[in-house]
Design a protein around this motif. Structure first.
Motif, PDB file in Angstrom:
ATOM      1  N   ILE A 157       0.954  -1.063  -0.003  1.00 55.57           N
ATOM      2  CA  ILE A 157      -0.023   0.173  -0.007  1.00 55.57           C
ATOM      3  C   ILE A 157       0.970   1.287   0.038  1.00 55.57           C
ATOM      4  N   GLU A 158       1.742   1.178   0.618  1.00 53.07           N
ATOM      5  CA  GLU A 158       2.674   2.230   0.987  1.00 53.07           C
ATOM      6  C   GLU A 158       3.554   2.600  -0.518  1.00 53.07           C
ATOM      7  N   ASP A 159       4.011   1.567  -1.265  1.00 53.36           N
ATOM      8  CA  ASP A 159       4.642   1.511  -2.315  1.00 53.36           C
ATOM      9  C   ASP A 159       3.651   2.360  -3.430  1.00 53.36           C
ATOM     10  N   TRP A 160       2.434   1.608  -3.333  1.00 51.06           N
ATOM     11  CA  TRP A 160       1.289   2.052  -4.496  1.00 51.06           C
ATOM     12  C   TRP A 160       1.232   3.481  -4.208  1.00 51.06           C
ATOM     13  N   ARG A 161       1.032   3.988  -3.016  1.00 50.57           N
ATOM     14  CA  ARG A 161       0.818   5.653  -2.785  1.00 50.57           C
ATOM     15  C   ARG A 161       1.897   6.155  -3.205  1.00 50.57           C
ATOM     16  N   GLU A 162       2.919   5.890  -2.851  1.00 52.34           N
ATOM     17  CA  GLU A 162       4.110   6.804  -3.133  1.00 52.34           C
ATOM     18  C   GLU A 162       4.330   6.841  -4.762  1.00 52.34           C
ATOM     19  N   ARG A 163       4.029   5.822  -5.245  1.00 54.69           N
ATOM     20  CA  ARG A 163       4.262   5.733  -6.949  1.00 54.69           C
ATOM     21  C   ARG A 163       3.133   6.472  -7.549  1.00 54.69           C
ATOM     22  N   GLN A 164       1.879   6.584  -7.012  1.00 59.71           N
ATOM     23  CA  GLN A 164       0.925   7.384  -7.307  1.00 59.71           C
ATOM     24  C   GLN A 164       1.276   8.970  -7.201  1.00 59.71           C
ATOM     25  N   SER A 165       1.701   9.082  -5.873  1.00 57.03           N
ATOM     26  CA  SER A 165       2.053  10.514  -5.549  1.00 57.03           C
ATOM     27  C   SER A 165       3.072  10.895  -6.548  1.00 57.03           C
ATOM     28  N   LEU A 166       3.994  10.249  -6.720  1.00 62.06           N
ATOM     29  CA  LEU A 166       5.150  10.565  -7.640  1.00 62.06           C
ATOM     30  C   LEU A 166       4.656  10.879  -9.180  1.00 62.06           C
ATOM     31  N   GLY A 167       3.643  10.066  -9.552  1.00 65.20           N
ATOM     32  CA  GLY A 167       3.280   9.815 -10.924  1.00 65.20           C
ATOM     33  C   GLY A 167       2.376  11.161 -11.196  1.00 65.20           C
ATOM     34  N   ARG A 168       1.351  11.287 -10.395  1.00 65.33           N
ATOM     35  CA  ARG A 168       0.449  12.500 -10.390  1.00 65.33           C
ATOM     36  C   ARG A 168       1.329  13.790 -10.337  1.00 65.33           C
ATOM     37  N   THR A 169       2.331  13.831  -9.727  1.00 62.41           N
ATOM     38  CA  THR A 169       3.180  15.190  -9.720  1.00 62.41           C
ATOM     39  C   THR A 169       3.887  15.319 -10.908  1.00 62.41           C
ATOM     40  N   TRP A 170       4.300  14.234 -11.523  1.00 62.51           N
ATOM     41  CA  TRP A 170       4.859  14.185 -12.848  1.00 62.51           C
ATOM     42  C   TRP A 170       3.921  14.581 -14.080  1.00 62.51           C
ATOM     43  N   GLN A 171       2.570  14.157 -13.686  1.00 61.85           N
ATOM     44  CA  GLN A 171       1.538  14.473 -14.795  1.00 61.85           C
ATOM     45  C   GLN A 171       1.081  15.848 -14.514  1.00 61.85           C
ATOM     46  N   ARG A 172       1.011  16.095 -13.220  1.00 62.86           N
ATOM     47  CA  ARG A 172      -0.024  17.473 -13.431  1.00 62.86           C
ATOM     48  C   ARG A 172       1.188  18.652 -12.866  1.00 62.86           C
ATOM     49  N   ARG A 173       2.146  18.570 -12.132  1.00 63.66           N
ATOM     50  CA  ARG A 173       2.743  19.523 -11.770  1.00 63.66           C
ATOM     51  C   ARG A 173       4.495  19.287 -11.873  1.00 63.66           C
ATOM     52  N   PRO A 174       4.925  18.796 -13.170  1.00 63.35           N
ATOM     53  CA  PRO A 174       6.317  18.647 -13.466  1.00 63.35           C
ATOM     54  C   PRO A 174       7.123  19.865 -12.751  1.00 63.35           C
ATOM     55  N   ASP A 175       6.820  20.957 -12.759  1.00 62.07           N
ATOM     56  CA  ASP A 175       7.636  22.087 -11.974  1.00 62.07           C
ATOM     57  C   ASP A 175       7.963  21.457 -10.608  1.00 62.07           C
ATOM     58  N   LEU A 176       7.100  21.102 -10.073  1.00 63.80           N
ATOM     59  CA  LEU A 176       7.547  20.454  -8.528  1.00 63.80           C
ATOM     60  C   LEU A 176       8.681  19.621  -8.281  1.00 63.80           C
ATOM     61  N   LEU A 177       8.286  18.516  -9.385  1.00 66.77           N
ATOM     62  CA  LEU A 177       9.382  17.472  -9.310  1.00 66.77           C
ATOM     63  C   LEU A 177      10.792  18.011  -9.827  1.00 66.77           C
ATOM     64  N   GLU A 178      10.909  19.023 -10.695  1.00 74.36           N
ATOM     65  CA  GLU A 178      11.900  19.640 -10.918  1.00 74.36           C
ATOM     66  C   GLU A 178      12.757  20.245  -9.741  1.00 74.36           C
ATOM     67  N   LEU A 179      12.050  20.490  -8.721  1.00 79.10           N
ATOM     68  CA  LEU A 179      12.719  21.033  -7.372  1.00 79.10           C
ATOM     69  C   LEU A 179      13.092  19.825  -6.364  1.00 79.10           C
ATOM     70  N   LYS A 180      12.545  18.659  -6.460  1.00 77.81           N
ATOM     71  CA  LYS A 180      12.773  17.625  -5.679  1.00 77.81           C
ATOM     72  C   LYS A 180      13.845  16.729  -6.109  1.00 77.81           C
TER      73      LYS A 180
END
Ligand code: SAM
Length: 244
Positions: free
Chosen positions: A203-226
């Motif tokens: 569950i933890e892996d799935w949630r983290e994967r979704q969180s990363l994936g959503r950020t990549w899809q919707r807010r790539p600007d945030l991922l660039e800072l992380k």
């Protein structure tokens, strides 16, 4: 945390402590809100707080004198707080700015009305200017209420035991993962299997994967800072592979 708000509409801002998480923070004495009305600090019989702008043009401006005297009165109660003018010309507010302000345990918000406030008041008294977005609203009150609500969530003990602001979007520089509640199946749409198998690591892996994936899809600007660790990078790569 002590919050002072300078506003021509104190009744409006005071509403914010009557509901939900902010209400709970106030009830638990984790947050104290006081509003101050510049009209109470005017010196003429009409209690004038606004005047026409030099150079002409539409609209009125908030006068310096009532605001300055209000600020002096607030500073007697809250001498160390930063004074933040809510303004569309300010720095866009984000979770990190709000968390930093919560860390100082105090803030004074100045709410503009009309076309805003006389520039000399800003130069003399204001420490920071914050904007809630690239649009113009009619007064700073709603902006102050947005900031107060967002800050309340970040005060330790304000959220219920089962909740945590650390899981909210932006707290770790990522968007939150998707959530589901009963029923298991709704109009042909099912809850992801992994959430129901009781395996906490999955569950933890799935949630983290979704969180990363959503950020990549919707807010790539945030991922660039992380900066992602190896595990997070692998989870994100796995998510991206699904979209190839
Ligand atoms: C009608 S606005 C004035 C806008 C100003 N003439 C300008 O264009 O920059 C009146 C007040 O609403 C508040 N306000 C408007 N938009 C805001 C925003 N995006 N963020 C924070 N405060 C805002 C400010 O306090 C401002 O003084």
């Amino acid at each position: 945390m002590r919050i002072d708000v300078i506003t021509l509409f104190p009744d409006m801002v005071e509403q914010v402590v009557n509901y939900g998480v902010v209400g709970r923070a106030a009830d638990r004495k984790l947050m104290y809100l006081q509003c101050w009305n510049p009209r109470d600090y005017t010196v003429d019989k009409h209690r004038t707080v606004d005047d026409r702008p030099y150079g002409g043009g539409p609209g009125m401006l908030m006068k310096v004198q009532p605001l300055e005297e209000t600020i002096q009165a607030v500073r007697e109660k809250n001498p160390l707080a930063q004074l933040i003018y809510l303004s569309p010309q300010g720095k866009p507010v984000n979770q990190a700015m709000l968390a930093k302000q919560v860390g100082t345990q105090s803030v004074i918000f100045l709410c503009g009305r009309y076309e805003g406030v006389d520039e000399r008041l800003i130069q003399k008294e204001v420490d920071q200017e914050w904007s809630i977005g690239d649009y113009v609203i009619s007064g700073g009150e709603l902006a102050a209420m947005v900031c107060i609500d967002a800050m309340a969530r970040l005060i330790p003990g304000a959220l219920g035991h089962e909740q945590s602001a650390q899981q909210d979007s932006f707290s770790e520089g990522l968007l939150d993962y998707p959530h589901y509640t009963r029923p298991e199946e709704y109009k042909g749409m099912e809850v992801p299997e992994v959430l129901m198998n009781g395996n906490h690591q999955h569950i933890e892996d799935w949630r983290e994967r979704q969180s990363l994936g959503r950020t990549w899809q919707r807010r790539p600007d945030l991922l660039e800072l992380k900066v992602l660790d190896d595990r997070q990078q692998a989870l994100l790569n796995d998510f991206k592979d699904e979209f190839k």
